[in-house]
Design a protein around this motif. Sequence first.
Motif, PDB file in Angstrom:
ATOM      1  N   GLU A 603       0.864  -1.182   0.000  1.00  0.00           N
ATOM      2  CA  GLU A 603       0.000   0.000   0.000  1.00  0.00           C
ATOM      3  C   GLU A 603       0.895   1.225   0.000  1.00  0.00           C
ATOM      4  O   GLU A 603       1.812   1.339   0.829  1.00  0.00           O
ATOM      5  CB  GLU A 603      -0.915   0.017   1.214  1.00  0.00           C
ATOM      6  CG  GLU A 603      -1.799   1.261   1.288  1.00  0.00           C
ATOM      7  CD  GLU A 603      -2.686   1.295   2.528  1.00  0.00           C
ATOM      8  OE1 GLU A 603      -3.277   2.364   2.796  1.00  0.00           O
ATOM      9  OE2 GLU A 603      -2.778   0.258   3.225  1.00  0.00           O
ATOM     10  N   GLY A 661      -1.704  -0.642  -3.724  1.00  0.00           N
ATOM     11  CA  GLY A 661      -2.903   0.072  -3.299  1.00  0.00           C
ATOM     12  C   GLY A 661      -2.690   1.562  -3.131  1.00  0.00           C
ATOM     13  O   GLY A 661      -1.635   2.010  -2.665  1.00  0.00           O
ATOM     14  N   ASN A 663      -4.826   5.038  -1.595  1.00  0.00           N
ATOM     15  CA  ASN A 663      -5.980   5.580  -0.884  1.00  0.00           C
ATOM     16  C   ASN A 663      -6.554   6.756  -1.663  1.00  0.00           C
ATOM     17  O   ASN A 663      -5.809   7.657  -2.083  1.00  0.00           O
ATOM     18  CB  ASN A 663      -5.575   6.050   0.513  1.00  0.00           C
ATOM     19  CG  ASN A 663      -5.291   4.892   1.439  1.00  0.00           C
ATOM     20  OD1 ASN A 663      -6.196   4.213   1.880  1.00  0.00           O
ATOM     21  ND2 ASN A 663      -4.011   4.651   1.708  1.00  0.00           N
ATOM     22  N   GLU A 695      -8.364   2.176  -3.094  1.00  0.00           N
ATOM     23  CA  GLU A 695      -9.037   1.953  -1.821  1.00  0.00           C
ATOM     24  C   GLU A 695      -9.983   3.108  -1.522  1.00  0.00           C
ATOM     25  O   GLU A 695      -9.569   4.269  -1.486  1.00  0.00           O
ATOM     26  CB  GLU A 695      -8.009   1.789  -0.699  1.00  0.00           C
ATOM     27  CG  GLU A 695      -7.057   0.617  -0.936  1.00  0.00           C
ATOM     28  CD  GLU A 695      -6.057   0.440   0.193  1.00  0.00           C
ATOM     29  OE1 GLU A 695      -6.169   1.183   1.209  1.00  0.00           O
ATOM     30  OE2 GLU A 695      -5.158  -0.421   0.083  1.00  0.00           O
ATOM     31  N   ASP A 725     -12.167   0.209   2.159  1.00  0.00           N
ATOM     32  CA  ASP A 725     -11.312   0.417   3.331  1.00  0.00           C
ATOM     33  C   ASP A 725     -12.148   0.866   4.521  1.00  0.00           C
ATOM     34  O   ASP A 725     -13.093   1.643   4.369  1.00  0.00           O
ATOM     35  CB  ASP A 725     -10.245   1.469   3.005  1.00  0.00           C
ATOM     36  CG  ASP A 725      -9.180   1.556   4.082  1.00  0.00           C
ATOM     37  OD1 ASP A 725      -9.052   0.603   4.873  1.00  0.00           O
ATOM     38  OD2 ASP A 725      -8.475   2.588   4.135  1.00  0.00           O
ATOM     39  N   LYS A 746     -11.246  -4.362   3.490  1.00  0.00           N
ATOM     40  CA  LYS A 746     -10.238  -4.082   4.514  1.00  0.00           C
ATOM     41  C   LYS A 746     -10.958  -3.687   5.803  1.00  0.00           C
ATOM     42  O   LYS A 746     -11.722  -2.710   5.827  1.00  0.00           O
ATOM     43  CB  LYS A 746      -9.303  -2.961   4.059  1.00  0.00           C
ATOM     44  CG  LYS A 746      -8.503  -3.301   2.808  1.00  0.00           C
ATOM     45  CD  LYS A 746      -7.463  -2.235   2.490  1.00  0.00           C
ATOM     46  CE  LYS A 746      -6.357  -2.232   3.511  1.00  0.00           C
ATOM     47  NZ  LYS A 746      -5.271  -1.305   3.138  1.00  0.00           N
TER      48      LYS A 746
END
Length: 829
Positions: A603, A661, A663, A695, A725, A746
């Motif tokens: 990530e 990944g 965000n 995410e 997430d 997640k």
Amino acid sequence: MQDIQILRSSVKETVSLRELQIRRDRPDSSGRANASALITLDDGGIIQHADTGCEAMLGHTPDQLVGEPVYRILASREDNPMMPANRDRLATGEPVRVTFRHREGFFFTATLSLQHSVRDTDQAAAATISVRDPSAMDPRLLHAAQADAGLGLWELDLARNELFWSDGVYHQLDIRPGTALTPEQALFYCQGSQLRLRALVRRCIRTGRPFHLDVSLLTARQTVRRARISGQRLRQDNGQSRLAGTLVDISGQAQANQALGEARALLAATGQATADLVVAVDTALTLRYCNDAYAREFQRAFGQRPRPGDALPTLLANHPNELRLIERLWHRAFERGGFVIEMPLTHQPSELPVHEFHYQTLTRDHGEVIGAVQVGRPMHHRPQHSATDGARLRHDPVTGLMNRRAFLDRLARALEQAPRRDTAVSLLYLDLDEFERFNEQAGNGTGDRYLRELAGNLSARVRQRDALARLSGDTFALLMEHCPEPKARQIADGILTLVGEFRFQWQGHSLGTTASGGLLILNPDAPADPETLLGQAADLCQTAKSSGRNRIHTAQALSEGVDDAITAQRLAQIRTALDAGSLTLEFQSLKPVASATWGDHIEILCRIPGDEGQAPLHPDQFLPVAERFDLARKLDRQVIRQTLAWLGRHRLLEPRIKYCGFNLSLASVLDDGFADFLEAELARSPYAPACMVLEIREAHATQYPDDVAVLCDALHRVGCRVALDGAGASVESYQLAARLPVDLIKLDRRMMDHLEDDPVQQVMVDALHRIAEAAGKDTVATFIESDESLRKVRALGIHFGQGFRLSRPRPLSDLTPAAVDLTTGRIGG
């Protein structure tokens, strides 16, 4: 007479339908107490019917509920009325206390009771209708009909002057059936109507015209009854004539008419005895009642006097601006129940006083809305009449809304109460776009009229508990208390839509404009100074204007410890890093915990580099500033660009990278062009789109489910995967995990706290993991920081783990291919 003979066919299956009444004892959000709604369930717990009360109580329209399982509106499995314990209690007529879930997410307790239960079939019954000779009818049916309906039959033989009665007449006169009476004696019971009845009988004999007469009967027990006597001449085959007719007891109808007349007289007397404006309408906005005070004020405002039976849309056809506002207020009363608003009867230039209008819904016993009533009380203390009580200093003279001073006082009180109540507070700062041009075109007077009309429409749109103010010029502010962030965003978007759709008629032209707004979410660390908060909201509004106008920019309030100097410094750091493309990138690995999986799963994390001697900024430091100044979307794109560029320089990693990944901020989630941007960037990269995972926070998916679903579809078309997430942070987590088109789930940090020793948390995590597996999705446990947590995660079968126990964040430069030294040289590295 006709006799209905029903021939039922065989039925394969029978379905039970139960009509249940939901009654809320405590007032709902609209202030109405004892609100009720009706739903009908079948044997499987599927809603077959729902009335209009469900929308006010549960937030769902009837169309949204029909065909859905009842557990959609329940808090838990134990609240299901189809559970054996609840079903048995309902069957015996005993009410059940049930906890319901509103569409907006909150819970409330209400009483559930069985209205009636019927059995329906899946196949229509066959039936035939045939005529039967009345002489073949059972005489007991005639007796029962006369007793139940208060009906009696009579016949007068003119040739022999003999009068025949049925049992029903004897019963109405309290006389024993079979008692011998002459016609003269029969007339004795018609007190006060004997002469009139004689005349009607003679006219019927002479002319054959039938008659009807309502009379008062004095029975043998000295009881007064109201009855209706009807008669007609019947000719027989032998040429002789006879009179026959009915005697019907109408005492109940007479009493109801009397009560209705008394109620109308009481309403008229009450309405004329008060100086308040009283008016009632039905759901079609037709006047059912209005007193003289309302009629005079209406005539003064609009030039015509209203009367019961007039339709408001017809009366106000020449006043489209006022008609839109008045229709909106009445429909708000139909939908929400009672509320209060302060405004003049019209916003046209006039000397009409401001009234405090109280609206209340009119409903039948079962909750059906049949209209509403409005009572307007003159506000003599308002600025138009007196300035001695300080009201002029607290209200805007143009719109009648509270002014800046009063709004800041209200905001200060809300800040004082918020820590004690642990409630959600939001602040909306709204500025009209290009209103100066509009004002120059139409003139100041017309501009003020526009602001008055717009303020009235805004007042009708906002909740009763919220505070709406005009700060200055074309700037408004709205304080929303007890309002979670998703609801605040919804209200702000609705206000923006209202302003954009509002049109003001001026000299044959339709004038309108848009607005830009800043929505400030007040968190526990927000400053306690109202001026500071208003300034932060104004900055957000300015950011919305700079980003293209006609939009709402939302951000969390900056904490009290962050002053303007620190904010400016962090903003400069962010902009410098974006302009130079020099964000500091780190990564944290995701490790397989259920089974061995080849490849790297990472990530990407972002830091903002500082100047010499300054520490880099972490997300909790730079994200609030980036969101406040509309830089979050640029940050997301720059992180993706830099990561793909770095990976492009290390092509030997391509077989190893299985999960990379990123965000996404809410700005990117709502950005229609994000998927196109990502597709263009990946087209230049040697890495497959399938290894890129975007995410999305569960909070954003809950607030904007439609936008997130559209984004997921767009990212899947590009070839990327999507992760949800923070799953498990809300009651919608399980539904999102099952239905949202994402590839990974997640788990939220709160679900991992005390996972190793909290059996309830273990059950919740296991349930979410099983739902994800059933939907074909992988699960990731985050914030694994101990061996105990890791063992429990493995025992539950979760696929991947992430946390300091497994891997700490490291610079992206540490992610390099393995180096192998050969005689011919080094490979990799």
